[in-house]
Design a protein around this motif. Structure first.
Motif, short mmCIF file in Angstrom:
data_model
loop_
_atom_site.label_atom_id
_atom_site.label_comp_id
_atom_site.label_asym_id
_atom_site.label_seq_id
_atom_site.Cartn_x
_atom_site.Cartn_y
_atom_site.Cartn_z
N LYS A 189 -39.06 -34.75 57.34
CA LYS A 189 -39.38 -33.41 57.85
C LYS A 189 -40.53 -32.74 57.11
O LYS A 189 -41.26 -31.94 57.69
N SER A 190 -40.68 -33.04 55.81
CA SER A 190 -41.67 -32.31 55.01
C SER A 190 -42.11 -33.16 53.83
O SER A 190 -41.30 -33.90 53.25
N ILE A 191 -43.38 -33.07 53.48
CA ILE A 191 -43.90 -33.74 52.29
C ILE A 191 -44.81 -32.78 51.54
O ILE A 191 -45.42 -31.89 52.13
N SER A 192 -44.89 -32.97 50.22
CA SER A 192 -45.72 -32.09 49.39
C SER A 192 -46.18 -32.85 48.15
O SER A 192 -45.38 -33.53 47.51
N PHE A 193 -47.47 -32.73 47.84
CA PHE A 193 -48.02 -33.30 46.61
C PHE A 193 -47.96 -32.25 45.51
O PHE A 193 -48.23 -31.07 45.74
N SER A 194 -47.65 -32.69 44.28
CA SER A 194 -47.72 -31.79 43.13
C SER A 194 -49.18 -31.53 42.80
O SER A 194 -50.07 -32.35 43.08
N GLN A 195 -49.46 -30.37 42.20
CA GLN A 195 -50.84 -29.98 41.92
C GLN A 195 -51.51 -30.86 40.87
O GLN A 195 -52.73 -30.98 40.86
N ASP A 196 -50.71 -31.48 39.99
CA ASP A 196 -51.31 -32.37 38.99
C ASP A 196 -51.57 -33.76 39.56
O ASP A 196 -52.11 -34.63 38.87
N GLY A 197 -51.19 -33.98 40.81
CA GLY A 197 -51.45 -35.25 41.48
C GLY A 197 -50.54 -36.38 41.08
O GLY A 197 -50.76 -37.53 41.50
N LYS A 198 -49.50 -36.11 40.31
CA LYS A 198 -48.64 -37.18 39.81
C LYS A 198 -47.50 -37.54 40.74
O LYS A 198 -47.01 -38.67 40.73
N HIS A 199 -47.06 -36.57 41.55
CA HIS A 199 -45.87 -36.80 42.36
C HIS A 199 -46.07 -36.41 43.82
O HIS A 199 -46.85 -35.51 44.14
N LEU A 200 -45.34 -37.10 44.68
CA LEU A 200 -45.20 -36.75 46.08
C LEU A 200 -43.72 -36.55 46.35
O LEU A 200 -42.89 -37.40 45.98
#
Length: 358
Positions: A189-200
């Protein structure tokens, strides 16, 4: 954490803060089909409304705040110039079914739109004319697309859909799927990347949230605290928190997670259905859009503001709150009791005493 609620009378399906934290945009479902822009510095005064011919499933601001995109079940994407909202929006017409998700690249030069037609369309801004031109299209393995998101460095675009899979595309040679992430048992339903680029992070109708490490695209942990569909997730801009919203999960509809330990540190909101959540870039406000607010069954957008997410003393509540609503579940009925703020400590002490007797 304090609560500010403003009622818009709409089924709120999507929320987006501008990167400077000055504006909040919301998209509503049918029959209102309304795009609303609220000025945060003017106590969330609605400063503009726009419309689609059907419900608005997704809204997103560009990084410079100059553009606001809306995707709709009417199969169209509209891009509004926020510097002159009186101008008609640019209409992007390339999908053959409902547009479920829109997302800008970090540099603001590209816009991705995902659709139930199983396609992702990439649009590019012509800075000279202000138009958005179609550049490429890819298919999510012939599966309905529910969500798309760019990584914070702009190198990847991730998509999730009804095939229970997440696909990661390279933006350098868009059209080639670089990674396929499996693990969910139902629709993404939803995806989001962390701002530091380390996690999805990915939220699913299998009631779970999965955290993926971007370096090798492996799942590092699964969060199972929700008891129903996870409709929406969003990382805070400081990277310390993840917020998630669930469907008809009356005990923990919205959960705040610590990214240091991946544990739930706050549960708040008694919603019939929390359809979307968004962090203010200041990382101190969370907007929650709901189809039905459980206190009076009116549709609303809630703004939760924290003095300190982990503070458990009296300063945890804003001084301007005049009362607290307690939800009571009895054997035969459910009801609400509204108490003046000065009685809060007595109620909490009484509750602690009762719990200690168990």
């Amino acid at each position: 954490m304090s609560l500010c609620t403003f009622l818009n009378g709409h089924d709120c399906l999507s929320l987006s803060f501008s990167l400077d934290g000055r504006f909040l945009a919301s998209g509503s479902g049918s029959p209102q089909n309304t795009l609303s822009i609220y000025s945060i510095i003017e106590d969330f005064k609605c400063i503009h409304t726009g419309y689609h011919k059907n419900g608005i499933s997704s809204v997103a601001f560009s990084s410079d705040g100059k553009y606001l995109a809306s995707g709709s079940f009417d199969k169209l994407v509209k891009v509004w110039n926020t510097t002159n909202l009186k101008d008609n929006p640019k209409i992007l017409d390339k999908h053959s079914n409902a547009v479920s998700s829109v997302a800008f690249s970090p540099d603001g030069n590209h816009l991705a739109s995902g659709s139930w037609d199983t396609n992702i369309v990439l649009w590019k801004l012509d800075s000279n004319t202000g138009t958005w031109n179609y550049t490429n299209i890819v298919t999510h393995n012939h599966s309905t697309i529910r969500t798309v998101a760019f990584s914070c460095d702009g190198l990847y675009l991730a998509s999730g859909g009804d095939d229970d899979l997440i696909r990661v595309w390279s933006t350098l040679d868009f059209g080639e799927c670089k990674h396929v992430l499996s693990g969910h048992d139902s629709q993404i339903k939803s995806i989001s990347f962390s701002q530091d680029g380390k996690h999805l992070a990915s939220g699913s109708t299998d009631f779970s949230i999965r955290i993926w490490l971007v370096t090798d695209w492996k799942c590092v942990t699964t969060l199972n605290n929700h008891n129903d569909f996870v409709n929406s997730i969003d990382f805070s801009y400081d990277g310390k928190y993840l917020v998630s919203a669930s469907n008809r999960d009356f005990h923990s509809t919205v959960i705040l997670w610590s990214t240091a330990s991946w544990t739930a540190i706050r549960r708040f909101g008694r919603y019939d259905s929390a359809s979307c959540v968004a962090f203010n870039p200041n990382s101190k406000q969370i907007a929650v859009g709901c189809n039905c607010y459980s206190r009076d069954y009116t549709r609303s957008i809630d703004i939760w503001t924290a003095c300190n997410w982990t503070d458990r003393n009296n300063s945890y509540f804003s001084k301007n709150i005049q009362s607290v609503v307690f939800y009571i579940t009895c054997m035969f009925e459910q009801c609400y009791i509204e108490l003046p703020m000065e009685m809060l400590l007595e109620v909490l002490e009484f509750s602690s005493m009762i719990m200690s007797l168990k």
